[in-house]
Design a protein around this motif. Sequence first.
Motif, PDB file in Angstrom:
ATOM      1  N   GLU A   1      15.580  32.317  60.475  1.00 43.42           N
ATOM      2  CA  GLU A   1      15.553  31.628  59.188  1.00 43.42           C
ATOM      3  C   GLU A   1      16.962  31.474  58.665  1.00 43.42           C
ATOM      4  O   GLU A   1      17.802  32.358  58.820  1.00 43.42           O
ATOM      5  N   THR A   2      17.246  30.328  58.037  1.00 48.55           N
ATOM      6  CA  THR A   2      18.532  30.060  57.397  1.00 48.55           C
ATOM      7  C   THR A   2      18.285  29.678  55.951  1.00 48.55           C
ATOM      8  O   THR A   2      17.475  28.786  55.672  1.00 48.55           O
ATOM      9  N   VAL A   3      18.942  30.353  55.025  1.00 50.98           N
ATOM     10  CA  VAL A   3      18.848  29.985  53.615  1.00 50.98           C
ATOM     11  C   VAL A   3      19.816  28.832  53.361  1.00 50.98           C
ATOM     12  O   VAL A   3      21.018  28.961  53.557  1.00 50.98           O
ATOM     13  N   LEU A   4      19.262  27.709  52.930  1.00 53.87           N
ATOM     14  CA  LEU A   4      20.086  26.532  52.660  1.00 53.87           C
ATOM     15  C   LEU A   4      20.627  26.526  51.241  1.00 53.87           C
ATOM     16  O   LEU A   4      21.689  25.965  50.984  1.00 53.87           O
ATOM     17  N   HIS A   5      19.891  27.160  50.316  1.00 56.64           N
ATOM     18  CA  HIS A   5      20.368  27.250  48.929  1.00 56.64           C
ATOM     19  C   HIS A   5      19.631  28.359  48.203  1.00 56.64           C
ATOM     20  O   HIS A   5      18.413  28.520  48.361  1.00 56.64           O
ATOM     21  N   SER A   6      20.368  29.128  47.404  1.00 59.47           N
ATOM     22  CA  SER A   6      19.795  30.134  46.513  1.00 59.47           C
ATOM     23  C   SER A   6      19.966  29.658  45.077  1.00 59.47           C
ATOM     24  O   SER A   6      21.086  29.381  44.635  1.00 59.47           O
ATOM     25  N   PHE A   7      18.877  29.559  44.343  1.00 55.03           N
ATOM     26  CA  PHE A   7      18.947  29.124  42.951  1.00 55.03           C
ATOM     27  C   PHE A   7      19.451  30.260  42.057  1.00 55.03           C
ATOM     28  O   PHE A   7      19.211  31.437  42.343  1.00 55.03           O
ATOM     29  N   ASP A   8      20.132  29.865  40.977  1.00 57.04           N
ATOM     30  CA  ASP A   8      20.671  30.882  40.072  1.00 57.04           C
ATOM     31  C   ASP A   8      20.155  30.737  38.646  1.00 57.04           C
ATOM     32  O   ASP A   8      20.681  31.366  37.724  1.00 57.04           O
ATOM     33  N   GLY A   9      19.133  29.935  38.449  1.00 60.33           N
ATOM     34  CA  GLY A   9      18.583  29.723  37.113  1.00 60.33           C
ATOM     35  C   GLY A   9      19.130  28.483  36.451  1.00 60.33           C
ATOM     36  O   GLY A   9      18.377  27.647  35.960  1.00 60.33           O
TER      37      GLY A   9
ATOM     38  N   PHE B   1      15.773  18.334  41.706  1.00 59.10           N
ATOM     39  CA  PHE B   1      17.068  18.575  42.327  1.00 59.10           C
ATOM     40  C   PHE B   1      17.167  17.872  43.672  1.00 59.10           C
ATOM     41  O   PHE B   1      16.162  17.471  44.276  1.00 59.10           O
ATOM     42  N   LYS B   2      18.404  17.726  44.141  1.00 59.55           N
ATOM     43  CA  LYS B   2      18.631  17.270  45.502  1.00 59.55           C
ATOM     44  C   LYS B   2      19.594  18.234  46.177  1.00 59.55           C
ATOM     45  O   LYS B   2      20.438  18.847  45.520  1.00 59.55           O
ATOM     46  N   LEU B   3      19.435  18.371  47.480  1.00 61.20           N
ATOM     47  CA  LEU B   3      20.249  19.313  48.249  1.00 61.20           C
ATOM     48  C   LEU B   3      20.745  18.608  49.495  1.00 61.20           C
ATOM     49  O   LEU B   3      19.968  18.272  50.395  1.00 61.20           O
ATOM     50  N   ALA B   4      22.053  18.368  49.531  1.00 64.37           N
ATOM     51  CA  ALA B   4      22.678  17.727  50.684  1.00 64.37           C
ATOM     52  C   ALA B   4      23.117  18.790  51.676  1.00 64.37           C
ATOM     53  O   ALA B   4      23.308  19.960  51.315  1.00 64.37           O
ATOM     54  N   PRO B   5      23.270  18.421  52.950  1.00 67.50           N
ATOM     55  CA  PRO B   5      23.745  19.389  53.945  1.00 67.50           C
ATOM     56  C   PRO B   5      25.038  20.060  53.498  1.00 67.50           C
ATOM     57  O   PRO B   5      25.907  19.440  52.889  1.00 67.50           O
ATOM     58  N   GLY B   6      25.143  21.352  53.790  1.00 70.06           N
ATOM     59  CA  GLY B   6      26.323  22.108  53.368  1.00 70.06           C
ATOM     60  C   GLY B   6      26.141  22.778  52.026  1.00 70.06           C
ATOM     61  O   GLY B   6      27.117  23.168  51.384  1.00 70.06           O
ATOM     62  N   ASP B   7      24.876  22.935  51.564  1.00 71.86           N
ATOM     63  CA  ASP B   7      24.554  23.591  50.290  1.00 71.86           C
ATOM     64  C   ASP B   7      25.195  22.868  49.112  1.00 71.86           C
ATOM     65  O   ASP B   7      25.715  23.489  48.190  1.00 71.86           O
ATOM     66  N   ARG B   8      25.166  21.554  49.141  1.00 71.39           N
ATOM     67  CA  ARG B   8      25.638  20.762  48.009  1.00 71.39           C
ATOM     68  C   ARG B   8      24.431  20.384  47.161  1.00 71.39           C
ATOM     69  O   ARG B   8      23.851  19.327  47.324  1.00 71.39           O
TER      70      ARG B   8
ATOM     71  N   LEU C   1       9.345  20.121  49.902  1.00 68.27           N
ATOM     72  CA  LEU C   1      10.507  19.240  49.904  1.00 68.27           C
ATOM     73  C   LEU C   1      10.145  17.862  50.439  1.00 68.27           C
ATOM     74  O   LEU C   1       9.153  17.688  51.138  1.00 68.27           O
ATOM     75  N   VAL C   2      10.973  16.884  50.101  1.00 65.85           N
ATOM     76  CA  VAL C   2      10.934  15.581  50.743  1.00 65.85           C
ATOM     77  C   VAL C   2      12.342  15.297  51.246  1.00 65.85           C
ATOM     78  O   VAL C   2      13.324  15.640  50.589  1.00 65.85           O
ATOM     79  N   MET C   3      12.465  14.714  52.448  1.00 68.94           N
ATOM     80  CA  MET C   3      13.769  14.487  53.067  1.00 68.94           C
ATOM     81  C   MET C   3      13.987  12.987  53.250  1.00 68.94           C
ATOM     82  O   MET C   3      13.098  12.267  53.726  1.00 68.94           O
ATOM     83  N   ASP C   4      15.177  12.508  52.874  1.00 68.02           N
ATOM     84  CA  ASP C   4      15.478  11.102  53.102  1.00 68.02           C
ATOM     85  C   ASP C   4      16.087  10.915  54.493  1.00 68.02           C
ATOM     86  O   ASP C   4      16.248  11.876  55.255  1.00 68.02           O
ATOM     87  N   LYS C   5      16.434   9.675  54.831  1.00 71.47           N
ATOM     88  CA  LYS C   5      16.901   9.359  56.180  1.00 71.47           C
ATOM     89  C   LYS C   5      18.228  10.020  56.520  1.00 71.47           C
ATOM     90  O   LYS C   5      18.552  10.205  57.695  1.00 71.47           O
ATOM     91  N   SER C   6      18.992  10.395  55.509  1.00 74.07           N
ATOM     92  CA  SER C   6      20.289  11.036  55.751  1.00 74.07           C
ATOM     93  C   SER C   6      20.202  12.552  55.771  1.00 74.07           C
ATOM     94  O   SER C   6      21.225  13.236  55.887  1.00 74.07           O
ATOM     95  N   GLY C   7      18.999  13.102  55.641  1.00 73.16           N
ATOM     96  CA  GLY C   7      18.826  14.549  55.687  1.00 73.16           C
ATOM     97  C   GLY C   7      18.958  15.245  54.354  1.00 73.16           C
ATOM     98  O   GLY C   7      18.954  16.477  54.297  1.00 73.16           O
TER      99      GLY C   7
END
Length: 395
Positions: A190-198, A232-239, A208-214
């Motif tokens: 398992e890999t955590v892609l993002h941890s929420f902080d409130g 929210f949206k989450l781009a690769p690299g935890d953005r 989740l739903v994923m667009d064509k760019s991931g």
Amino acid sequence: MTRTIESTRRRIFGCSLVLGLALPLAGAYASEVTIYAFGGGSDGGNPPCGLISGGKGVVPGKALFYGTTQTGGAGFGTVFQVESKGVETPLYTFSGGSDGAYPVASLIADASGNLYGTTEEGGAFGYGVVFKLTLGGTETVLYTFTGGADGAFPAASLIMDDAGNLFGTAQEGGANGDGVVFEVPSGGGETVLHSFDGSDGAFPVANLVMDKSGVLYSTTAEGGANSLGTVFKLAPGDRESVLHSFAGGSDGAFPVAGLIMDKGGNLYGTTESGGASNDGTVFKVSRKGKEALLYAFAGESDGASPVSAVTRQAGFLFGTTSSGGANDMGAVFKIPVKGGDDTVLFSFTGGRDGGSPRGSVLDMGGNLFGTAYAGGNSGCASDAGCGVVFEVSPK
């Protein structure tokens, strides 16, 4: 660590996966048909989310559907198969141990027909699992949550990319205890892609739903600028970026269901509360984060407290409310994609037809299939009923 179902009921709805064909746009809908009423025993009880389709042809002239029940079986829930003609077959019964407990999310299937899902509890540490299930009933635990940085209590369905990697959310745990977005690679782990902080959201309970760019998109039930939930949206690299923080007024509050995306990247969803009467909303958020209210429920005959995602067909959004309607037991509704009046297609009574629908409706050529958490079999161990699989068809 084990929590009671009652204590987590408000945040167990990650029901968003639907498959659709063209719905008829004219005409009223007939009364609902109960395909199967759960007994709460070995067949399962209280389906918390909607169905996925197994297609036609496996049984000539019949459609197959797959889903989960939160109770029944050995007491920790089941995965079941049901035919459109009413024959239900439990495929797997959770033991509450290392195999998981309380599956509260919809399933997904791969090209070979294997099913994938999550359990909110159970596993080696009691914090839930990601599992794979063959149609022959063999379960494999793909990941067991520890309740720490990796997340805890996954309550949402999964999505799968072309490489077979699975993505999901866990409502608690992570670096700050406010939940995570995770990936379970096809190779394991398992890999955590993002941890929420409130501040950027908290308690993600929707898939989740994923667009064509991931890029991944979803909602958090709480957190954000006003602690009333986010898109929210989450781009690769935890953005990660918050597209919208709900304020609790006309824009809504507490989105507990996932989103759907149109070809232009616009997102559509529901909030459990907020709106003019504080009975929930249907909303649209643009790719740039502009939110528009499409409908606010009045809590009366039009429905109240939508806790499931909508599905879009030919200019309309279809969904369910967990309460409200003519009998205050929930309703199936449709509204125009551009916003406007709500049309109630069916109001549940809480009796044999079911009550408190919590899953999205699945369209199969104009017939709407879904589940209701309560109502159904009067012989069920629960006074409120153990739920049903239903069909609503046009006249």
